[in-house]
Design a protein around this motif. Structure first.
Motif, PDB file in Angstrom:
ATOM      1  N   GLY A  29       0.808  -1.224   0.000  1.00  0.00           N
ATOM      2  CA  GLY A  29       0.000   0.000   0.000  1.00  0.00           C
ATOM      3  C   GLY A  29       0.832   1.262   0.000  1.00  0.00           C
ATOM      4  N   SER A  30       2.159   1.120  -0.073  1.00  0.00           N
ATOM      5  CA  SER A  30       3.019   2.312  -0.063  1.00  0.00           C
ATOM      6  C   SER A  30       3.465   2.671  -1.465  1.00  0.00           C
ATOM      7  CB  SER A  30       4.265   2.074   0.804  1.00  0.00           C
ATOM      8  OG  SER A  30       5.091   3.234   0.767  1.00  0.00           O
ATOM      9  N   THR A  31       3.475   3.980  -1.746  1.00  0.00           N
ATOM     10  CA  THR A  31       3.979   4.471  -3.030  1.00  0.00           C
ATOM     11  C   THR A  31       5.321   5.181  -2.836  1.00  0.00           C
ATOM     12  OG1 THR A  31       2.642   6.447  -2.637  1.00  0.00           O
ATOM     13  CG2 THR A  31       1.692   4.753  -4.060  1.00  0.00           C
ATOM     14  N   ARG A  32       5.900   5.062  -1.651  1.00  0.00           N
ATOM     15  CA  ARG A  32       7.138   5.779  -1.327  1.00  0.00           C
ATOM     16  C   ARG A  32       8.356   5.030  -1.855  1.00  0.00           C
ATOM     17  NH1 ARG A  32      10.958   6.281   2.601  1.00  0.00           N
ATOM     18  NH2 ARG A  32      10.324   4.413   3.731  1.00  0.00           N
ATOM     19  N   ALA A  33       9.270   5.761  -2.511  1.00  0.00           N
ATOM     20  CA  ALA A  33      10.541   5.141  -2.903  1.00  0.00           C
ATOM     21  C   ALA A  33      11.270   4.745  -1.620  1.00  0.00           C
ATOM     22  CB  ALA A  33      11.369   6.132  -3.707  1.00  0.00           C
ATOM     23  N   VAL A  78       9.483   0.593   3.315  1.00  0.00           N
ATOM     24  CA  VAL A  78       9.668  -0.631   4.101  1.00  0.00           C
ATOM     25  C   VAL A  78       8.625  -1.666   3.682  1.00  0.00           C
ATOM     26  CG1 VAL A  78       9.504  -1.606   6.419  1.00  0.00           C
ATOM     27  CG2 VAL A  78      10.690   0.569   6.065  1.00  0.00           C
ATOM     28  N   ASN A  79       7.385  -1.212   3.501  1.00  0.00           N
ATOM     29  CA  ASN A  79       6.319  -2.159   3.139  1.00  0.00           C
ATOM     30  C   ASN A  79       6.592  -2.801   1.787  1.00  0.00           C
ATOM     31  OD1 ASN A  79       4.036  -2.081   5.248  1.00  0.00           O
ATOM     32  ND2 ASN A  79       4.679   0.041   5.040  1.00  0.00           N
ATOM     33  N   SER A  80       7.083  -2.017   0.835  1.00  0.00           N
ATOM     34  CA  SER A  80       7.389  -2.601  -0.476  1.00  0.00           C
ATOM     35  C   SER A  80       8.575  -3.559  -0.368  1.00  0.00           C
ATOM     36  CB  SER A  80       7.661  -1.500  -1.502  1.00  0.00           C
ATOM     37  OG  SER A  80       6.495  -0.699  -1.633  1.00  0.00           O
ATOM     38  N   THR A 121       0.877  -2.583   4.335  1.00  0.00           N
ATOM     39  CA  THR A 121       0.536  -1.167   4.123  1.00  0.00           C
ATOM     40  C   THR A 121       1.070  -0.309   5.266  1.00  0.00           C
ATOM     41  OG1 THR A 121      -1.248   0.424   3.744  1.00  0.00           O
ATOM     42  CG2 THR A 121      -1.726  -1.399   5.253  1.00  0.00           C
ATOM     43  N   PRO A 122       1.486   0.910   4.943  1.00  0.00           N
ATOM     44  CA  PRO A 122       1.735   1.849   6.034  1.00  0.00           C
ATOM     45  C   PRO A 122       0.405   2.369   6.576  1.00  0.00           C
ATOM     46  CG  PRO A 122       2.151   2.922   3.919  1.00  0.00           C
ATOM     47  CD  PRO A 122       1.746   1.507   3.621  1.00  0.00           C
ATOM     48  N   GLU A 123       0.467   2.992   7.730  1.00  0.00           N
ATOM     49  CA  GLU A 123      -0.690   3.724   8.263  1.00  0.00           C
ATOM     50  C   GLU A 123      -0.505   5.197   7.932  1.00  0.00           C
ATOM     51  OE1 GLU A 123      -2.679   2.946  12.210  1.00  0.00           O
ATOM     52  OE2 GLU A 123      -1.480   4.706  12.746  1.00  0.00           O
ATOM     53  N   TYR A 124      -1.533   5.781   7.326  1.00  0.00           N
ATOM     54  CA  TYR A 124      -1.531   7.227   7.072  1.00  0.00           C
ATOM     55  C   TYR A 124      -2.717   7.835   7.810  1.00  0.00           C
ATOM     56  CZ  TYR A 124       1.802   7.017   3.116  1.00  0.00           C
ATOM     57  OH  TYR A 124       2.906   6.862   2.314  1.00  0.00           O
ATOM     58  N   ALA A 125      -2.418   8.746   8.739  1.00  0.00           N
ATOM     59  CA  ALA A 125      -3.488   9.448   9.466  1.00  0.00           C
ATOM     60  C   ALA A 125      -4.529   8.472  10.013  1.00  0.00           C
ATOM     61  CB  ALA A 125      -4.139  10.501   8.562  1.00  0.00           C
ATOM     62  N   GLY A 126      -4.034   7.395  10.593  1.00  0.00           N
ATOM     63  CA  GLY A 126      -4.905   6.475  11.319  1.00  0.00           C
ATOM     64  C   GLY A 126      -5.585   5.397  10.511  1.00  0.00           C
ATOM     65  N   SER A 127      -5.292   5.295   9.214  1.00  0.00           N
ATOM     66  CA  SER A 127      -5.913   4.213   8.436  1.00  0.00           C
ATOM     67  C   SER A 127      -5.021   3.882   7.240  1.00  0.00           C
ATOM     68  CB  SER A 127      -7.321   4.602   7.975  1.00  0.00           C
ATOM     69  OG  SER A 127      -7.253   5.687   7.078  1.00  0.00           O
ATOM     70  N   GLY A 154       3.347  -2.696  17.818  1.00  0.00           N
ATOM     71  CA  GLY A 154       2.126  -2.112  18.377  1.00  0.00           C
ATOM     72  C   GLY A 154       1.555  -0.997  17.521  1.00  0.00           C
ATOM     73  N   ARG A 155       2.336  -0.535  16.515  1.00  0.00           N
ATOM     74  CA  ARG A 155       1.844   0.538  15.644  1.00  0.00           C
ATOM     75  C   ARG A 155       0.868  -0.021  14.613  1.00  0.00           C
ATOM     76  NH1 ARG A 155       6.110   4.605  14.707  1.00  0.00           N
ATOM     77  NH2 ARG A 155       4.824   5.410  13.023  1.00  0.00           N
ATOM     78  N   ALA A 156      -0.059   0.817  14.191  1.00  0.00           N
ATOM     79  CA  ALA A 156      -0.938   0.561  13.041  1.00  0.00           C
ATOM     80  C   ALA A 156      -1.897  -0.614  13.240  1.00  0.00           C
ATOM     81  CB  ALA A 156      -0.104   0.348  11.761  1.00  0.00           C
ATOM     82  N   ALA A 169      12.365  -2.337  11.084  1.00  0.00           N
ATOM     83  CA  ALA A 169      12.959  -1.003  11.123  1.00  0.00           C
ATOM     84  C   ALA A 169      13.584  -0.682   9.766  1.00  0.00           C
ATOM     85  CB  ALA A 169      14.028  -0.944  12.222  1.00  0.00           C
ATOM     86  N   ARG A 170      13.645   0.616   9.459  1.00  0.00           N
ATOM     87  CA  ARG A 170      14.158   1.004   8.128  1.00  0.00           C
ATOM     88  C   ARG A 170      15.580   0.517   7.899  1.00  0.00           C
ATOM     89  NH1 ARG A 170      11.652   6.931   6.363  1.00  0.00           N
ATOM     90  NH2 ARG A 170       9.501   6.284   6.670  1.00  0.00           N
ATOM     91  N   ASP A 171      16.376   0.390   8.965  1.00  0.00           N
ATOM     92  CA  ASP A 171      17.778  -0.040   8.766  1.00  0.00           C
ATOM     93  C   ASP A 171      17.911  -1.556   8.649  1.00  0.00           C
ATOM     94  OD1 ASP A 171      17.366  -0.835  11.362  1.00  0.00           O
ATOM     95  OD2 ASP A 171      18.952   0.398  12.229  1.00  0.00           O
TER      96      ASP A 171
HETATM   97  C1  LIG Z   1       1.033  11.373   5.454  1.00  0.00           C
HETATM   98  C2  LIG Z   1       1.529  10.404   6.480  1.00  0.00           C
HETATM   99  C3  LIG Z   1       0.719  10.060   7.537  1.00  0.00           C
HETATM  100  C4  LIG Z   1       1.167   9.134   8.490  1.00  0.00           C
HETATM  101  N1  LIG Z   1       0.330   8.787   9.515  1.00  0.00           N
HETATM  102  C5  LIG Z   1       0.735   7.856  10.418  1.00  0.00           C
HETATM  103  C6  LIG Z   1      -0.153   7.405  11.452  1.00  0.00           C
HETATM  104  O1  LIG Z   1      -1.294   7.820  11.544  1.00  0.00           O
HETATM  105  N2  LIG Z   1       0.290   6.485  12.325  1.00  0.00           N
HETATM  106  C7  LIG Z   1       1.566   5.962  12.229  1.00  0.00           C
HETATM  107  O2  LIG Z   1       1.935   5.109  13.052  1.00  0.00           O
HETATM  108  N3  LIG Z   1       2.416   6.343  11.255  1.00  0.00           N
HETATM  109  C8  LIG Z   1       2.026   7.273  10.350  1.00  0.00           C
HETATM  110  N4  LIG Z   1       2.878   7.653   9.344  1.00  0.00           N
HETATM  111  C9  LIG Z   1       4.198   7.015   9.247  1.00  0.00           C
HETATM  112  C10 LIG Z   1       4.205   5.869   8.242  1.00  0.00           C
HETATM  113  O3  LIG Z   1       3.149   4.968   8.470  1.00  0.00           O
HETATM  114  C11 LIG Z   1       5.527   5.109   8.401  1.00  0.00           C
HETATM  115  O4  LIG Z   1       6.591   5.990   8.110  1.00  0.00           O
HETATM  116  C12 LIG Z   1       5.604   3.906   7.498  1.00  0.00           C
HETATM  117  O5  LIG Z   1       6.689   3.126   7.902  1.00  0.00           O
HETATM  118  C13 LIG Z   1       5.824   4.252   6.040  1.00  0.00           C
HETATM  119  O6  LIG Z   1       5.806   3.043   5.325  1.00  0.00           O
HETATM  120  P1  LIG Z   1       6.669   2.871   4.006  1.00  0.00           P
HETATM  121  O7  LIG Z   1       8.129   2.867   4.449  1.00  0.00           O
HETATM  122  O8  LIG Z   1       6.276   1.546   3.466  1.00  0.00           O
HETATM  123  O9  LIG Z   1       6.339   3.984   3.078  1.00  0.00           O
HETATM  124  C14 LIG Z   1       2.464   8.581   8.379  1.00  0.00           C
HETATM  125  C15 LIG Z   1       3.280   8.939   7.298  1.00  0.00           C
HETATM  126  C16 LIG Z   1       2.826   9.824   6.350  1.00  0.00           C
HETATM  127  C17 LIG Z   1       3.713  10.181   5.175  1.00  0.00           C
END
Ligand SMILES: Cc1cc2nc3c(=O)[nH]c(=O)nc-3n(C[C@H](O)[C@H](O)[C@H](O)COP(=O)(O)O)c2cc1C
Length: 184
Positions: free
Chosen positions: A16-20, A23-25, A83-89, A122-124, A153-155
């Motif tokens: 669910g991540s579009t970030r270069a 971690v999820n990808s 998927t990452p969590e963005y703004a709680g979902s 515990g996150r997400a 973790a990213r590292d």
């Molecule tokens: C716009 C935005 C909103 C985010 N909101 C949350 C959040 O609500 N809760 C959380 O734990 N992390 C939040 N994060 C952090 C990302 O979930 C976290 O960096 C994740 O590891 C990114 O995944 P990726 O590396 O696959 O892109 C947010 C990041 C972004 C860019």
């Protein structure tokens, strides 16, 4: 007619991540590398090609990217997501993808699993509860044993773009094994 060889199976893998550098990808790439012999990975690459879901679309004239998505779901034996969590979902792009599957029968009883790679642990959690709930709305078969929390973790992403933490790799492999067990 069958030639007696075991049927190849496949898993559709969706980040669910579009970030270069996501971690999820990386978890999805790792899952692809950990699939057992006889199981092909289809790493979904069309998230940003999907238009916004509009209910009025004629099901016989779906946008090509949506038709591709549905074809790939129909062709696979199971679906595995992160998927990452963005703004709680979950990010809107992933929810959008799942909305495009509602109304088709491709997801019907399709075994689904996920890895919550969010770190620290515990996150997400609510996001992944929401992901399971949405998958059930699509008629997917959420396999509990294939839904795992694997904080990464990213590292812990190696130069090859794969997760290099042995414990996380073992947990991802076990989730995939459970998913494939459920796919028959
Ligand atoms: C716009 C935005 C909103 C985010 N909101 C949350 C959040 O609500 N809760 C959380 O734990 N992390 C939040 N994060 C952090 C990302 O979930 C976290 O960096 C994740 O590891 C990114 O995944 P990726 O590396 O696959 O892109 C947010 C990041 C972004 C860019």
């Amino acid at each position: 007619m069958s030639d007696g060889a075991p049927r190849r199976r496949s898993v559709l893998l969706i980040s669910g991540s579009t970030r270069a550098g996501s971690v999820n990808s990386a978890v999805i790439a790792t899952a692809a590398a950990l699939l057992p012999d006889g199981v092909d990975a289809d790493v979904y690459d069309g998230l940003l090609l999907l238009p916004h879901f509009v209910p009025d679309h004629d099901p016989d004239e779906l946008p090509p990217s949506v038709a591709d998505l549905r074809r790939r779901i129909a062709a696979c034996d199971a679906v595995f997501l992160t998927t990452p969590e963005y703004a709680g979902s979950m990010p809107a792009v992933l929810k959008n993808l799942l909305e495009w599957t509602v109304g088709g029968d491709e997801m019907s009883d399709k075994p689904c699993g996920w890895a919550n790679a969010s770190a620290p642990p515990g996150r997400a959690e609510a996001t992944y509860e929401g992901l399971s709930a949405t998958l059930r709305y699509t008629d997917g078969n959420v396999v509990d044993a294939a839904c795992v929390a694997v904080p990464v973790a990213r590292d812990r992403i190696g130069p090859d773009g794969l997760v290099d933490d042995p414990e996380a790799r073992a947990a991802i492999a076990e989730a995939l094994r459970q998913l494939l067990l459920a796919s028959g």
